[in-house]
Design a protein around this motif. Structure first.
Motif, PDB file in Angstrom:
ATOM      1  N   TYR A   1      39.888  60.862 115.796  1.00 34.70           N
ATOM      2  CA  TYR A   1      39.463  61.593 114.458  1.00 34.70           C
ATOM      3  C   TYR A   1      38.879  63.038 114.472  1.00 34.70           C
ATOM      4  O   TYR A   1      39.006  63.784 113.649  1.00 34.70           O
ATOM      5  CB  TYR A   1      38.523  60.867 113.528  1.00 34.70           C
ATOM      6  CG  TYR A   1      39.125  59.469 113.419  1.00 34.70           C
ATOM      7  CD1 TYR A   1      40.137  59.196 112.545  1.00 34.70           C
ATOM      8  CD2 TYR A   1      38.572  58.190 114.062  1.00 34.70           C
ATOM      9  CE1 TYR A   1      40.672  57.985 112.201  1.00 34.70           C
ATOM     10  CE2 TYR A   1      39.023  57.034 113.787  1.00 34.70           C
ATOM     11  CZ  TYR A   1      39.839  56.873 113.005  1.00 34.70           C
ATOM     12  OH  TYR A   1      40.525  55.479 112.584  1.00 34.70           O
TER      13      TYR A   1
ATOM     14  N   GLU B   1      32.666  57.657 110.423  1.00 36.95           N
ATOM     15  CA  GLU B   1      33.474  56.659 111.124  1.00 36.95           C
ATOM     16  C   GLU B   1      32.349  55.437 111.176  1.00 36.95           C
ATOM     17  O   GLU B   1      31.411  55.475 112.069  1.00 36.95           O
ATOM     18  CB  GLU B   1      34.003  57.357 112.684  1.00 36.95           C
ATOM     19  CG  GLU B   1      34.987  56.086 113.338  1.00 36.95           C
ATOM     20  CD  GLU B   1      35.297  56.576 114.864  1.00 36.95           C
ATOM     21  OE1 GLU B   1      35.868  55.597 115.446  1.00 36.95           O
ATOM     22  OE2 GLU B   1      34.994  57.728 115.058  1.00 36.95           O
TER      23      GLU B   1
ATOM     24  N   TYR C   1      37.561  55.552 109.027  1.00 43.77           N
ATOM     25  CA  TYR C   1      36.938  56.761 109.031  1.00 43.77           C
ATOM     26  C   TYR C   1      37.073  57.631 107.353  1.00 43.77           C
ATOM     27  O   TYR C   1      38.122  57.234 106.564  1.00 43.77           O
ATOM     28  CB  TYR C   1      38.015  57.654 109.750  1.00 43.77           C
ATOM     29  CG  TYR C   1      37.722  59.345 109.806  1.00 43.77           C
ATOM     30  CD1 TYR C   1      36.453  59.783 110.342  1.00 43.77           C
ATOM     31  CD2 TYR C   1      38.463  60.097 109.035  1.00 43.77           C
ATOM     32  CE1 TYR C   1      36.412  61.224 110.160  1.00 43.77           C
ATOM     33  CE2 TYR C   1      38.223  61.552 108.912  1.00 43.77           C
ATOM     34  CZ  TYR C   1      37.268  62.041 109.791  1.00 43.77           C
ATOM     35  OH  TYR C   1      36.801  63.329 109.499  1.00 43.77           O
TER      36      TYR C   1
END
Length: 472
Positions: free
Chosen positions: A210, A118, A144
């Motif tokens: 994420y 990321e 990401y």
């Protein structure tokens, strides 16, 4: 570094450990500019042990991250400051490994590790506009990437993801991009003083996630699966809104704060009924995505009177989820809204502190919260062959018992010279009235018998402690 371990009877044992560290370097560039370089890393490992019978085993998983940040601060005026920077994070997830323990019939198994990166760029500023208004605003852009090595299954378009609808697979080499996502994360807040004693606050922010945690709430131990966003699992993101009012009464002797908040969650991750979450190399066949919402009100009171101080915090909140049926997934609870695993409508914390003498103090703390939701059998189906099949309720329609606890502490000190050693001694009692708070409720069925409920209580008795603290 921290670690813990607990065991339920002679059947299952759970342990975990966390490790983290950080370092930073700050450099001044003139009177109005400064630079900050920071690196940090952390890891979490957990294991569940089956310790009875001929199938003794150890299941373990882990997550780890490494992060580097470079930022600059600019202060053109005392009432205005700007921060700009870049951040890079590397995620590594070990989804699960099963090992045989002793003489066991268990077959060892290990899933391939997952990786992701990321990168984010951020800008933030804070501005004091006159004596009454303070503004804070910023934006963060995140990128990401899900990375190999991994094998990604392809499924029949327009059909639910299951083993029967797998049509192909693609193999990605180490470091190769599997999928990518990006998004803007704006944030804004203001504080406006209505009078000398009253102020109002407004806030909004959006955040992307994420790294996803998938909890199996039916387990006796806290078994969690960690899943990075990938080609089949889109990242979750949430919009958060809040408004609050704070007031000071009677020469600042009483402080009161009232905050109302609301949250919308998109692409929320949930699992199917009776999902197989552990050691599943195509976990996406057990996962669903929906939406969530949360809202509530928080009240905080703080009062000082003589040598006594009271603090009271109460929150009423609800957090709900909805997973509707589509061509590619089934529904949860027929597509109706249902409580999330974290839905605890009532939360109360009360703290009393009494400074008996300059070097002697008493603290009393009480906490209460509604029991978290759980899914339970509501009936059974059987036949003459003594086969009993439990019929479960819709998702999270019941609750474990409410949680409450009273703690007591008496501190003597500090004593010693301020410029050298300072010492203090604390005597405490945790869980004064021996409350057996339920950590979890789970259900088990023996052959030829009905379903029985089991309650797991952790630290279900009073715990005395003595703490010696010193500073130099």
């Amino acid at each position: 570094t921290a670690s813990d371990l607990f065991q339920f009877a002679d059947e299952v044992k759970f342990d975990y450990s966390t490790t983290s560290g950080s370092a930073y370097l700050r450099q001044l560039v003139g009177e109005k500019i400064s630079l900050l370089a920071q690196v940090n890393a952390g890891s979490y490992q957990s294991s569940q042990h089956d310790v009875e019978g001929n199938d003794q085993s150890k299941f373990s998983n882990a997550i780890a991250y490494r992060r580097a940040t470079l930022s600059g601060f600019f202060h053109p005026a005392q009432s205005f400051q700007v921060e700009i920077g870049v951040n890079r994070t590397r995620y590594e997830v070990s989804p699960g490994e099963l090992e045989a323990v002793g003489v066991s019939i268990v077959k060892p198994e290990k899933l391939a590790a997952e990786q992701g990166e990321e990168t984010s760029f951020f800008l933030h500023n804070q501005w004091q506009v006159g004596k009454q208004l303070e503004l804070m605003a910023g934006v963060r852009y995140t990128i990401y990437r899900s990375l190999g090595a991994d094998q990604i299954y392809l499924y029949q378009p327009g059909a639910p993801k299951m083993e029967e609808t797998i049509v192909d697979s693609t193999q990605f080499s180490s470091g190769e991009k599997i999928a990518s996502y990006s998004g803007w994360e704006p944030r804004f807040s203001l504080r406006f003083e209505l009078s000398e004693n009253g102020s109002v606050k407004l806030g909004y922010n959006r955040s992307f996630q994420y790294l996803n945690q998938i909890s199996n709430t039916a387990a006796a131990a806290p078994v969690d699966v960690w899943q990075l966003s990938n080609r089949h699992v889109e990242p979750q993101h949430a919009d958060n809104f809040s408004i609050g009012y704070e007031h000071l009464f009677k020469a600042n002797a009483l402080r009161a704060n009232l905050t109302v908040f609301y949250r919308r969650i998109h692409k929320l991750l949930e699992f199917k009924d009776f999902a197989q979450l552990l050691l599943n190399d195509h976990l996406e066949t057990e996962l669903l995505q929906g939406k969530g919402k949360a809202h509530g009100v928080e009240v905080y009171l703080q009062k000082k009177q003589g040598r006594s101080q009271f603090e009271l915090n109460y929150t009423w909140s609800r957090t709900l989820r909805q997973v509707a049926a589509t061509a590619e997934q089934e529904a949860v609870s027929f597509g109706n809204w249902y409580p999330s695993n974290f839905d605890k409508p009532h939360n109360l914390n009360f703290n009393y502190h009494f400074q008996a003498r300059p070097k002697s103090a008493l603290s009393i703390n009480f906490t209460y919260s509604t029991g978290r939701p759980t899914t339970a059998p509501i009936s059974i189906y059987g036949n003459q062959n003594l086969i009993t099949i439990p019929v479960y309720s819709e998702r999270n329609q019941f609750r474990i018992p409410d949680y409450h606890r009273l703690d007591f502490a008496w501190t003597i000190g500090p004593w010693g010279r301020r410029d050298r050693w300072q010492n203090s001694l604390t005597f405490s009692l945790y869980n004064v009235y021996f409350r057996k708070n339920a950590f979890s409720i789970f259900f088990r069925q023996q052959p030829g018998q009905g379903v029985e409920a089991y309650r797991v209580a952790v630290l279900g008795t009073v715990f005395p402690a003595v703490t010696y603290d010193f500073k130099f």
